[in-house]
Design an enzyme around this catalytic site. Structure first.
Site, PDB file in Angstrom:
ATOM      1  N   TYR A 181       0.825  -1.193  -0.019  1.00 39.64           N
ATOM      2  CA  TYR A 181       0.043   0.010  -0.062  1.00 39.64           C
ATOM      3  C   TYR A 181       0.985   1.337  -0.012  1.00 39.64           C
ATOM      4  CZ  TYR A 181      -3.102   3.701   1.369  1.00 39.64           C
ATOM      5  OH  TYR A 181      -3.913   4.929   1.352  1.00 39.64           O
TER       6      TYR A 181
ATOM      7  N   HIS B 158      -5.942  15.724  -5.242  1.00 37.19           N
ATOM      8  CA  HIS B 158      -5.979  15.870  -4.041  1.00 37.19           C
ATOM      9  C   HIS B 158      -6.055  17.580  -4.018  1.00 37.19           C
ATOM     10  CE1 HIS B 158      -6.127  11.869  -3.477  1.00 37.19           C
ATOM     11  NE2 HIS B 158      -6.171  11.751  -1.920  1.00 37.19           N
TER      12      HIS B 158
ATOM     13  N   ASN C 188       0.001  13.510   3.699  1.00 32.61           N
ATOM     14  CA  ASN C 188      -0.664  12.611   4.585  1.00 32.61           C
ATOM     15  C   ASN C 188      -0.278  12.997   5.991  1.00 32.61           C
ATOM     16  OD1 ASN C 188      -2.451  10.553   5.483  1.00 32.61           O
ATOM     17  ND2 ASN C 188      -1.442   8.844   4.388  1.00 32.61           N
TER      18      ASN C 188
ATOM     19  N   TYR D 262     -17.970  39.003  40.632  1.00 28.45           N
ATOM     20  CA  TYR D 262     -17.261  37.810  40.218  1.00 28.45           C
ATOM     21  C   TYR D 262     -16.076  38.111  39.354  1.00 28.45           C
ATOM     22  CZ  TYR D 262     -20.454  34.643  42.678  1.00 28.45           C
ATOM     23  OH  TYR D 262     -21.428  34.030  43.479  1.00 28.45           O
TER      24      TYR D 262
ATOM     25  N   ARG E 111     -13.327  39.430  41.344  1.00 28.83           N
ATOM     26  CA  ARG E 111     -13.012  38.769  42.327  1.00 28.83           C
ATOM     27  C   ARG E 111     -12.368  37.398  41.817  1.00 28.83           C
ATOM     28  NH1 ARG E 111     -16.924  36.345  46.350  1.00 28.83           N
ATOM     29  NH2 ARG E 111     -18.078  37.879  45.187  1.00 28.83           N
TER      30      ARG E 111
ATOM     31  N   PHE F  63      -2.424   9.508  11.197  1.00 27.39           N
ATOM     32  CA  PHE F  63      -2.936  10.374  10.508  1.00 27.39           C
ATOM     33  C   PHE F  63      -4.324  11.289  11.153  1.00 27.39           C
ATOM     34  CE2 PHE F  63      -4.174   6.795   8.196  1.00 27.39           C
ATOM     35  CZ  PHE F  63      -5.687   6.893   8.494  1.00 27.39           C
TER      36      PHE F  63
ATOM     37  N   GLU G 106     -13.045   6.121   4.760  1.00 23.75           N
ATOM     38  CA  GLU G 106     -12.621   7.298   5.694  1.00 23.75           C
ATOM     39  C   GLU G 106     -13.973   7.793   6.423  1.00 23.75           C
ATOM     40  OE1 GLU G 106     -10.253  10.000   3.711  1.00 23.75           O
ATOM     41  OE2 GLU G 106      -8.872   8.545   2.635  1.00 23.75           O
TER      42      GLU G 106
END
Length: 514
Positions: free
Chosen positions: A54, A84, A197, A283, A286, A332, A418
Protein backbone atom coordinates in the site's frame (compact mmCIF):
# COMPACT_ATOMS: atom_id res chain seq x y z
CA UNK A 1 18.89 35.01 7.29
CA UNK A 2 18.12 33.04 10.42
CA UNK A 3 18.27 29.32 9.69
CA UNK A 4 16.41 26.51 11.45
CA UNK A 5 17.94 23.04 11.27
CA UNK A 6 15.49 20.17 10.91
CA UNK A 7 16.78 16.86 12.23
CA UNK A 8 15.25 13.50 13.01
CA UNK A 9 13.75 14.80 16.25
CA UNK A 10 11.06 17.36 16.97
CA UNK A 11 11.24 20.97 15.91
CA UNK A 12 10.51 23.37 18.76
CA UNK A 13 7.67 25.83 19.21
CA UNK A 14 10.26 28.57 18.68
CA UNK A 15 11.35 26.96 15.41
CA UNK A 16 7.77 26.95 14.12
CA UNK A 17 7.27 30.62 14.98
CA UNK A 18 10.65 31.59 13.49
CA UNK A 19 9.90 29.92 10.17
CA UNK A 20 6.19 30.74 9.98
CA UNK A 21 6.32 34.37 11.09
CA UNK A 22 9.97 35.34 11.07
CA UNK A 23 10.78 34.08 7.59
CA UNK A 24 13.65 31.89 8.81
CA UNK A 25 15.21 29.54 6.30
CA UNK A 26 15.49 25.79 6.75
CA UNK A 27 18.26 23.24 6.33
CA UNK A 28 18.20 19.48 6.87
CA UNK A 29 20.79 18.00 9.23
CA UNK A 30 23.19 15.29 8.08
CA UNK A 31 21.44 12.89 10.45
CA UNK A 32 18.09 13.63 8.81
CA UNK A 33 19.49 13.12 5.31
CA UNK A 34 20.95 9.77 6.35
CA UNK A 35 17.61 8.69 7.82
CA UNK A 36 15.81 9.78 4.65
CA UNK A 37 18.21 7.77 2.48
CA UNK A 38 17.83 4.67 4.65
CA UNK A 39 14.04 4.72 4.50
CA UNK A 40 14.09 5.40 0.78
CA UNK A 41 16.14 2.26 0.18
CA UNK A 42 13.41 0.25 1.92
CA UNK A 43 10.72 1.74 -0.30
CA UNK A 44 12.71 1.06 -3.45
CA UNK A 45 13.13 -2.58 -2.44
CA UNK A 46 9.37 -2.87 -1.95
CA UNK A 47 8.72 -1.14 -5.25
CA UNK A 48 10.68 -3.85 -7.08
CA UNK A 49 8.74 -6.62 -5.32
CA UNK A 50 5.93 -8.42 -7.18
CA UNK A 51 3.86 -8.30 -3.98
CA UNK A 52 1.60 -5.21 -3.77
CA UNK A 53 2.43 -2.77 -0.95
CA UNK A 54 0.00 0.00 0.00
CA UNK A 55 1.18 3.46 -0.94
CA UNK A 56 4.10 2.05 -2.92
CA UNK A 57 2.54 -0.08 -5.64
CA UNK A 58 -1.20 0.27 -5.03
CA UNK A 59 -3.92 2.87 -5.33
CA UNK A 60 -5.09 4.89 -2.32
CA UNK A 61 -8.01 5.01 0.07
CA UNK A 62 -10.98 3.13 -1.33
CA UNK A 63 -8.86 2.30 -4.42
CA UNK A 64 -6.12 0.57 -2.44
CA UNK A 65 -6.95 -2.88 -3.84
CA UNK A 66 -5.55 -2.11 -7.30
CA UNK A 67 -1.94 -3.11 -7.98
CA UNK A 68 -0.19 -0.43 -10.04
CA UNK A 69 2.33 -1.49 -12.68
CA UNK A 70 5.84 0.06 -12.40
CA UNK A 71 5.48 2.10 -15.57
CA UNK A 72 2.38 3.84 -14.14
CA UNK A 73 3.71 4.71 -10.68
CA UNK A 74 5.14 8.12 -11.53
CA UNK A 75 1.80 8.98 -13.08
CA UNK A 76 0.11 7.60 -9.95
CA UNK A 77 2.01 10.00 -7.67
CA UNK A 78 1.44 12.94 -9.99
CA UNK A 79 -2.26 12.14 -10.26
CA UNK A 80 -2.58 11.76 -6.51
CA UNK A 81 -1.20 15.23 -5.83
CA UNK A 82 -3.14 16.91 -8.64
CA UNK A 83 -6.46 15.34 -7.67
CA UNK A 84 -6.00 16.04 -3.97
CA UNK A 85 -5.12 19.71 -4.59
CA UNK A 86 -8.84 20.42 -4.62
CA UNK A 87 -9.14 23.21 -2.06
CA UNK A 88 -11.55 26.09 -2.43
CA UNK A 89 -12.23 29.46 -0.87
CA UNK A 90 -9.99 32.29 0.33
CA UNK A 91 -6.24 31.92 0.60
CA UNK A 92 -4.89 30.71 3.91
CA UNK A 93 -2.44 33.02 5.65
CA UNK A 94 1.23 32.79 4.66
CA UNK A 95 2.31 31.96 8.21
CA UNK A 96 -0.01 28.96 8.30
CA UNK A 97 1.28 27.60 5.01
CA UNK A 98 4.90 28.02 6.08
CA UNK A 99 4.17 26.30 9.39
CA UNK A 100 2.56 23.29 7.71
CA UNK A 101 5.41 23.03 5.19
CA UNK A 102 7.98 23.03 8.01
CA UNK A 103 6.07 20.39 9.95
CA UNK A 104 5.68 18.15 6.90
CA UNK A 105 9.42 18.48 6.34
CA UNK A 106 10.01 17.53 9.97
CA UNK A 107 8.09 14.30 9.45
CA UNK A 108 9.98 13.57 6.23
CA UNK A 109 13.24 14.05 8.16
CA UNK A 110 12.39 11.30 10.66
CA UNK A 111 13.17 8.60 8.11
CA UNK A 112 9.74 7.01 8.44
CA UNK A 113 8.19 8.19 5.16
CA UNK A 114 10.43 6.89 2.37
CA UNK A 115 10.82 10.04 0.28
CA UNK A 116 14.00 10.83 -1.60
CA UNK A 117 16.43 13.38 -0.21
CA UNK A 118 16.01 15.66 -3.25
CA UNK A 119 12.28 15.92 -2.52
CA UNK A 120 12.86 16.85 1.11
CA UNK A 121 15.60 19.29 0.18
CA UNK A 122 13.34 21.04 -2.33
CA UNK A 123 10.68 21.51 0.35
CA UNK A 124 13.34 23.07 2.59
CA UNK A 125 14.46 25.28 -0.29
CA UNK A 126 10.92 26.59 -0.85
CA UNK A 127 10.87 27.72 2.76
CA UNK A 128 14.30 29.30 2.56
CA UNK A 129 13.46 31.16 -0.66
CA UNK A 130 10.06 32.10 0.82
CA UNK A 131 8.08 30.57 -2.03
CA UNK A 132 4.65 29.98 -0.52
CA UNK A 133 2.07 27.79 -2.29
CA UNK A 134 -1.49 29.06 -2.41
CA UNK A 135 -3.59 26.99 0.02
CA UNK A 136 -7.34 27.45 0.37
CA UNK A 137 -9.68 27.68 3.35
CA UNK A 138 -11.72 24.56 2.56
CA UNK A 139 -10.59 21.05 1.71
CA UNK A 140 -9.36 19.32 4.85
CA UNK A 141 -11.44 17.01 7.03
CA UNK A 142 -8.52 16.44 9.39
CA UNK A 143 -8.21 12.79 8.33
CA UNK A 144 -6.21 11.44 6.54
CA UNK A 145 -4.53 14.51 7.83
CA UNK A 146 -4.76 17.84 6.01
CA UNK A 147 -4.87 16.27 2.56
CA UNK A 148 -5.94 19.15 0.32
CA UNK A 149 -3.80 21.87 1.96
CA UNK A 150 -0.72 19.65 1.86
CA UNK A 151 -1.46 18.61 -1.73
CA UNK A 152 -1.38 22.26 -2.82
CA UNK A 153 2.11 22.47 -1.31
CA UNK A 154 3.20 19.20 -2.95
CA UNK A 155 1.94 20.54 -6.27
CA UNK A 156 4.47 23.38 -6.04
CA UNK A 157 7.29 20.83 -5.65
CA UNK A 158 6.20 19.43 -9.02
CA UNK A 159 6.44 22.92 -10.53
CA UNK A 160 2.68 23.28 -10.79
CA UNK A 161 0.02 25.50 -9.28
CA UNK A 162 0.01 29.09 -7.99
CA UNK A 163 2.49 30.36 -5.39
CA UNK A 164 3.44 33.67 -3.84
CA UNK A 165 6.99 34.94 -3.88
CA UNK A 166 8.82 36.50 -0.93
CA UNK A 167 7.31 39.91 -1.75
CA UNK A 168 3.80 38.50 -2.02
CA UNK A 169 3.56 38.48 -5.81
CA UNK A 170 1.26 35.80 -7.22
CA UNK A 171 2.90 33.64 -9.89
CA UNK A 172 3.09 30.01 -10.99
CA UNK A 173 5.34 27.51 -9.26
CA UNK A 174 7.47 26.78 -12.32
CA UNK A 175 8.34 30.47 -12.70
CA UNK A 176 9.10 30.92 -9.00
CA UNK A 177 11.30 27.82 -8.86
CA UNK A 178 13.26 28.88 -11.93
CA UNK A 179 13.79 32.39 -10.54
CA UNK A 180 15.24 30.84 -7.37
CA UNK A 181 17.48 28.48 -9.34
CA UNK A 182 15.47 25.44 -8.27
CA UNK A 183 14.19 22.53 -10.35
CA UNK A 184 10.90 20.71 -9.73
CA UNK A 185 10.93 17.03 -8.77
CA UNK A 186 9.26 14.11 -10.48
CA UNK A 187 7.68 12.21 -7.63
CA UNK A 188 8.53 8.54 -7.32
CA UNK A 189 6.85 5.66 -5.44
CA UNK A 190 5.33 6.64 -2.08
CA UNK A 191 6.42 10.29 -2.31
CA UNK A 192 3.08 11.85 -3.21
CA UNK A 193 1.40 10.09 -0.33
CA UNK A 194 4.17 11.05 2.09
CA UNK A 195 3.82 14.70 1.16
CA UNK A 196 0.09 14.97 1.87
CA UNK A 197 -0.72 12.54 4.68
CA UNK A 198 -0.21 14.56 7.87
CA UNK A 199 -1.76 16.75 10.55
CA UNK A 200 0.66 19.58 9.79
CA UNK A 201 -1.82 22.35 9.03
CA UNK A 202 -3.87 21.93 12.17
CA UNK A 203 -0.72 21.41 14.25
CA UNK A 204 0.95 24.52 12.85
CA UNK A 205 -2.11 26.60 13.71
CA UNK A 206 -2.20 25.04 17.19
CA UNK A 207 1.42 25.99 17.87
CA UNK A 208 0.85 29.56 16.68
CA UNK A 209 -2.32 29.85 18.78
CA UNK A 210 -0.51 28.61 21.90
CA UNK A 211 2.26 31.15 21.24
CA UNK A 212 -0.33 33.95 21.01
CA UNK A 213 -2.54 32.85 23.89
CA UNK A 214 0.41 32.55 26.26
CA UNK A 215 0.98 36.29 25.97
CA UNK A 216 -2.70 37.22 25.72
CA UNK A 217 -3.37 35.58 29.08
CA UNK A 218 -0.70 37.81 30.61
CA UNK A 219 -2.44 40.78 28.98
CA UNK A 220 -5.70 39.55 30.50
CA UNK A 221 -4.09 39.69 33.94
CA UNK A 222 -2.88 43.24 33.21
CA UNK A 223 -6.33 44.32 32.09
CA UNK A 224 -7.98 42.66 35.08
CA UNK A 225 -5.57 44.37 37.49
CA UNK A 226 -6.33 47.76 35.93
CA UNK A 227 -10.06 47.06 36.17
CA UNK A 228 -9.86 45.95 39.82
CA UNK A 229 -7.82 49.03 40.62
CA UNK A 230 -9.97 51.58 38.79
CA UNK A 231 -13.21 50.06 40.15
CA UNK A 232 -11.90 50.38 43.71
CA UNK A 233 -11.70 46.62 44.16
CA UNK A 234 -9.58 44.77 46.69
CA UNK A 235 -6.37 42.90 46.07
CA UNK A 236 -6.75 40.79 49.23
CA UNK A 237 -8.54 38.01 47.35
CA UNK A 238 -5.38 37.38 45.33
CA UNK A 239 -3.28 36.46 48.36
CA UNK A 240 -1.19 33.30 47.87
CA UNK A 241 -2.61 31.56 50.94
CA UNK A 242 -6.09 31.72 49.37
CA UNK A 243 -4.83 30.19 46.13
CA UNK A 244 -2.99 27.44 48.04
CA UNK A 245 -6.22 25.95 49.35
CA UNK A 246 -7.36 25.37 45.76
CA UNK A 247 -4.05 24.41 44.19
CA UNK A 248 -4.60 24.83 40.47
CA UNK A 249 -1.24 26.00 39.09
CA UNK A 250 -2.65 28.46 36.58
CA UNK A 251 -4.80 30.13 39.21
CA UNK A 252 -1.80 30.66 41.47
CA UNK A 253 0.22 32.19 38.64
CA UNK A 254 -2.58 34.54 37.62
CA UNK A 255 -3.19 35.64 41.23
CA UNK A 256 0.53 36.27 41.69
CA UNK A 257 0.51 38.44 38.57
CA UNK A 258 -2.43 40.45 39.86
CA UNK A 259 -0.74 40.95 43.22
CA UNK A 260 2.45 42.14 41.55
CA UNK A 261 0.60 44.42 39.16
CA UNK A 262 -1.35 46.11 41.98
CA UNK A 263 1.59 46.49 44.36
CA UNK A 264 2.10 50.08 45.56
CA UNK A 265 -1.15 51.29 44.04
CA UNK A 266 -2.32 54.55 45.52
CA UNK A 267 -5.82 53.82 44.27
CA UNK A 268 -6.00 50.50 46.12
CA UNK A 269 -4.42 51.99 49.24
CA UNK A 270 -7.02 54.75 49.31
CA UNK A 271 -9.82 52.38 50.32
CA UNK A 272 -7.92 49.70 52.18
CA UNK A 273 -8.59 51.07 55.68
CA UNK A 274 -11.38 50.35 58.20
CA UNK A 275 -13.71 52.86 56.56
CA UNK A 276 -14.08 50.72 53.43
CA UNK A 277 -17.65 49.36 53.24
CA UNK A 278 -17.02 46.99 50.31
CA UNK A 279 -17.61 43.41 51.41
CA UNK A 280 -17.03 41.52 48.17
CA UNK A 281 -16.24 42.51 44.61
CA UNK A 282 -18.22 41.22 41.65
CA UNK A 283 -17.22 37.85 40.26
CA UNK A 284 -15.69 39.38 37.14
CA UNK A 285 -13.16 41.13 39.40
CA UNK A 286 -12.78 38.72 42.28
CA UNK A 287 -12.69 35.53 40.23
CA UNK A 288 -10.29 36.72 37.53
CA UNK A 289 -7.51 34.34 38.68
CA UNK A 290 -9.88 31.39 38.68
CA UNK A 291 -10.96 32.04 35.09
CA UNK A 292 -7.60 33.17 33.75
CA UNK A 293 -5.90 30.35 35.65
CA UNK A 294 -8.16 27.67 34.21
CA UNK A 295 -7.40 29.12 30.80
CA UNK A 296 -3.67 28.88 31.50
CA UNK A 297 -3.99 25.25 32.56
CA UNK A 298 -5.92 24.45 29.38
CA UNK A 299 -3.23 26.12 27.25
CA UNK A 300 -0.61 24.08 29.14
CA UNK A 301 -2.51 20.88 28.30
CA UNK A 302 -2.72 21.94 24.66
CA UNK A 303 1.02 22.59 24.65
CA UNK A 304 1.62 19.06 25.96
CA UNK A 305 -0.43 17.62 23.11
CA UNK A 306 1.32 19.84 20.58
CA UNK A 307 4.74 18.78 21.87
CA UNK A 308 3.80 15.13 21.44
CA UNK A 309 2.60 15.80 17.92
CA UNK A 310 5.78 17.71 17.08
CA UNK A 311 7.66 14.56 18.11
CA UNK A 312 5.53 12.36 15.85
CA UNK A 313 6.05 10.95 12.38
CA UNK A 314 2.58 11.19 10.87
CA UNK A 315 2.25 9.27 7.61
CA UNK A 316 0.60 6.16 6.24
CA UNK A 317 2.12 3.74 5.58
CA UNK A 318 5.32 4.28 7.57
CA UNK A 319 8.77 2.75 7.41
CA UNK A 320 9.71 1.26 10.79
CA UNK A 321 13.33 1.92 11.62
CA UNK A 322 13.99 -1.18 13.73
CA UNK A 323 13.33 -3.79 11.04
CA UNK A 324 12.46 -1.84 7.89
CA UNK A 325 8.87 -3.02 7.76
CA UNK A 326 6.36 -0.78 6.00
CA UNK A 327 3.07 -0.80 7.88
CA UNK A 328 -0.29 0.88 7.53
CA UNK A 329 -1.56 2.76 10.57
CA UNK A 330 -4.06 5.36 11.74
CA UNK A 331 -1.69 7.99 13.11
CA UNK A 332 -2.92 10.54 10.57
CA UNK A 333 -6.21 10.92 12.45
CA UNK A 334 -6.39 14.44 13.82
CA UNK A 335 -8.46 13.78 16.95
CA UNK A 336 -5.76 14.60 19.56
CA UNK A 337 -5.04 17.94 17.92
CA UNK A 338 -8.67 18.72 17.08
CA UNK A 339 -9.81 18.31 20.67
CA UNK A 340 -7.35 20.81 22.11
CA UNK A 341 -8.00 23.27 19.29
CA UNK A 342 -11.63 23.22 20.35
CA UNK A 343 -10.68 23.52 24.04
CA UNK A 344 -8.70 26.66 23.27
CA UNK A 345 -11.63 28.25 21.44
CA UNK A 346 -13.64 27.78 24.64
CA UNK A 347 -10.80 29.40 26.60
CA UNK A 348 -10.68 32.41 24.27
CA UNK A 349 -14.43 32.89 24.49
CA UNK A 350 -14.58 32.71 28.28
CA UNK A 351 -11.59 34.96 28.96
CA UNK A 352 -13.09 37.49 26.55
CA UNK A 353 -16.46 37.14 28.25
CA UNK A 354 -15.16 37.99 31.72
CA UNK A 355 -13.13 40.89 30.28
CA UNK A 356 -16.26 42.32 28.67
CA UNK A 357 -18.11 42.09 31.99
CA UNK A 358 -15.32 43.97 33.76
CA UNK A 359 -15.46 46.64 31.06
CA UNK A 360 -19.21 47.02 31.27
CA UNK A 361 -19.04 47.81 34.99
CA UNK A 362 -17.01 50.94 34.24
CA UNK A 363 -19.80 52.38 32.09
CA UNK A 364 -22.72 51.99 34.50
CA UNK A 365 -22.88 54.84 37.02
CA UNK A 366 -24.75 52.52 39.43
CA UNK A 367 -21.74 50.18 39.58
CA UNK A 368 -18.62 52.22 38.80
CA UNK A 369 -18.22 53.89 42.21
CA UNK A 370 -18.33 57.55 41.35
CA UNK A 371 -17.14 57.65 37.77
CA UNK A 372 -19.21 59.50 35.13
CA UNK A 373 -21.67 57.44 33.06
CA UNK A 374 -19.89 55.73 30.18
CA UNK A 375 -16.74 57.59 31.31
CA UNK A 376 -18.09 60.45 29.19
CA UNK A 377 -16.77 64.01 29.44
CA UNK A 378 -20.26 65.55 29.41
CA UNK A 379 -22.75 62.69 29.71
CA UNK A 380 -25.66 63.22 27.38
CA UNK A 381 -23.68 65.40 25.03
CA UNK A 382 -20.88 62.82 24.95
CA UNK A 383 -21.36 59.05 24.73
CA UNK A 384 -17.89 58.25 26.04
CA UNK A 385 -16.97 54.59 25.63
CA UNK A 386 -20.56 53.32 25.28
CA UNK A 387 -20.14 51.93 21.78
CA UNK A 388 -16.66 50.57 22.41
CA UNK A 389 -18.35 48.18 24.79
CA UNK A 390 -20.88 47.35 22.07
CA UNK A 391 -17.96 46.33 19.89
CA UNK A 392 -16.66 44.14 22.70
CA UNK A 393 -20.07 42.54 23.11
CA UNK A 394 -20.31 41.81 19.39
CA UNK A 395 -16.92 40.12 19.43
CA UNK A 396 -17.75 38.09 22.55
CA UNK A 397 -21.00 36.92 20.98
CA UNK A 398 -19.04 35.77 17.94
CA UNK A 399 -16.50 33.98 20.14
CA UNK A 400 -19.28 32.08 21.89
CA UNK A 401 -20.47 30.79 18.52
CA UNK A 402 -16.91 29.86 17.56
CA UNK A 403 -16.58 27.91 20.82
CA UNK A 404 -18.97 25.26 19.51
CA UNK A 405 -16.63 22.31 18.85
CA UNK A 406 -15.77 21.21 15.34
CA UNK A 407 -14.27 17.91 16.51
CA UNK A 408 -17.64 16.38 17.39
CA UNK A 409 -18.63 16.53 13.74
CA UNK A 410 -17.73 13.87 11.20
CA UNK A 411 -18.69 13.53 7.55
CA UNK A 412 -17.68 10.17 5.99
CA UNK A 413 -15.62 10.32 2.81
CA UNK A 414 -13.74 8.13 0.32
CA UNK A 415 -16.63 5.75 -0.31
CA UNK A 416 -16.95 5.11 3.48
CA UNK A 417 -13.32 4.01 3.78
CA UNK A 418 -12.65 7.20 5.75
CA UNK A 419 -15.82 6.96 7.78
CA UNK A 420 -14.81 8.98 10.85
CA UNK A 421 -12.85 12.22 10.54
CA UNK A 422 -11.59 14.80 13.04
CA UNK A 423 -12.45 18.16 11.44
CA UNK A 424 -9.26 19.42 13.09
CA UNK A 425 -8.49 21.86 10.28
CA UNK A 426 -11.88 23.49 10.81
CA UNK A 427 -11.24 23.66 14.56
CA UNK A 428 -7.92 25.39 13.86
CA UNK A 429 -9.39 27.87 11.42
CA UNK A 430 -12.04 29.05 13.87
CA UNK A 431 -9.50 29.19 16.70
CA UNK A 432 -7.49 31.74 14.74
CA UNK A 433 -10.56 33.99 14.64
CA UNK A 434 -11.11 33.39 18.34
CA UNK A 435 -7.56 34.42 19.27
CA UNK A 436 -7.90 37.59 17.21
CA UNK A 437 -11.23 38.38 18.86
CA UNK A 438 -9.81 37.91 22.35
CA UNK A 439 -7.01 40.38 21.60
CA UNK A 440 -9.58 42.97 20.46
CA UNK A 441 -11.70 42.53 23.57
CA UNK A 442 -8.67 42.94 25.83
CA UNK A 443 -7.59 46.04 23.91
CA UNK A 444 -10.94 47.68 24.66
CA UNK A 445 -10.76 46.71 28.34
CA UNK A 446 -7.29 48.26 28.59
CA UNK A 447 -8.53 51.43 26.85
CA UNK A 448 -11.49 51.68 29.23
CA UNK A 449 -9.57 50.91 32.41
CA UNK A 450 -6.84 53.41 31.49
CA UNK A 451 -9.43 56.18 31.08
CA UNK A 452 -10.98 55.24 34.42
CA UNK A 453 -7.60 55.36 36.15
CA UNK A 454 -7.04 58.84 34.74
CA UNK A 455 -10.42 59.86 36.17
CA UNK A 456 -9.35 58.63 39.63
CA UNK A 457 -6.67 61.33 39.81
CA UNK A 458 -5.15 62.59 42.02
CA UNK A 459 -5.04 58.99 43.26
CA UNK A 460 -2.04 57.32 41.62
CA UNK A 461 -2.18 53.88 39.99
CA UNK A 462 0.46 51.26 40.66
CA UNK A 463 3.80 51.64 38.88
CA UNK A 464 2.97 48.67 36.64
CA UNK A 465 -0.49 49.83 35.57
CA UNK A 466 0.76 53.42 35.22
CA UNK A 467 3.28 52.12 32.68
CA UNK A 468 0.47 50.68 30.58
CA UNK A 469 -1.52 53.92 30.77
CA UNK A 470 1.60 55.84 29.68
CA UNK A 471 2.17 53.42 26.80
CA UNK A 472 -1.38 53.93 25.55
CA UNK A 473 -1.12 57.70 25.80
CA UNK A 474 2.28 57.84 24.10
CA UNK A 475 0.97 55.78 21.17
CA UNK A 476 -2.11 57.92 20.62
CA UNK A 477 -4.81 56.26 22.70
CA UNK A 478 -6.18 59.37 24.35
CA UNK A 479 -7.48 59.85 27.87
CA UNK A 480 -10.67 61.51 29.15
CA UNK A 481 -12.18 64.31 27.10
CA UNK A 482 -14.91 65.13 24.59
CA UNK A 483 -15.96 62.42 22.15
CA UNK A 484 -13.63 61.70 19.24
CA UNK A 485 -13.18 59.11 16.50
CA UNK A 486 -12.54 55.96 18.56
CA UNK A 487 -11.83 53.28 15.96
CA UNK A 488 -8.20 54.31 15.33
CA UNK A 489 -7.50 54.33 19.07
CA UNK A 490 -9.00 50.87 19.50
CA UNK A 491 -6.91 49.66 16.56
CA UNK A 492 -3.75 51.12 18.13
CA UNK A 493 -4.53 49.42 21.45
CA UNK A 494 -5.06 46.16 19.59
CA UNK A 495 -1.66 46.51 17.90
CA UNK A 496 -0.02 47.16 21.28
CA UNK A 497 -1.62 43.99 22.61
CA UNK A 498 -0.72 41.72 19.70
CA UNK A 499 2.73 43.26 19.33
CA UNK A 500 3.48 42.39 22.97
CA UNK A 501 4.14 46.01 23.86
CA UNK A 502 1.73 45.86 26.80
CA UNK A 503 3.50 43.02 28.57
CA UNK A 504 6.86 44.56 27.70
CA UNK A 505 5.85 47.84 29.37
CA UNK A 506 4.89 45.95 32.52
CA UNK A 507 8.06 43.85 32.45
CA UNK A 508 10.18 47.01 32.30
CA UNK A 509 8.75 48.01 35.68
CA UNK A 510 8.19 44.80 37.67
CA UNK A 511 9.85 42.10 35.58
CA UNK A 512 8.26 39.45 33.41
CA UNK A 513 4.81 38.24 34.39
CA UNK A 514 4.33 34.54 35.03
Amino acid sequence: MEMVTVGTGAVSFEDVVAVARGGAGVVLSDEALAAIDKARAVVEDLASSPTPHYGVSTGFGALATRHIAPELRTQLQRSLVRSHAAGSGPEVEREVVRALMLLRLSTLATGHTGVRRETAELLAALLTHQITPVVHEYGSLGCSGDLAPLAHCALALMGEGPVRTADGELTDAATALAAAGLAPVELQEKEGLALINGTDGMLGMLVLAIHDLTDLLRVADVAAAMSVEAQLGTDRVFAPELQAIRPHPGQALSAANLTALLRDSGVVASHRGPDCNRVQDAYSLRCSPQVHGAARDTVAHAATVAARELSSAVDNPVVLANDGRVESNGNFHGAPVAYVLDFLAIVAADVASIAERRTDRFLDKARNHGLPPFLADDPGVDSGLMIAQYTQAAVVSELKRLAAPASVDSIPSSAMQEDHVSMGWSAARKLRRSVDGLARVLAIELTTAARALDLRAPLAPSPATAAVVSLLRERGVGGPGPDRFLAPEIDTAHQLVTGRAVTAAVAAVIGDLA
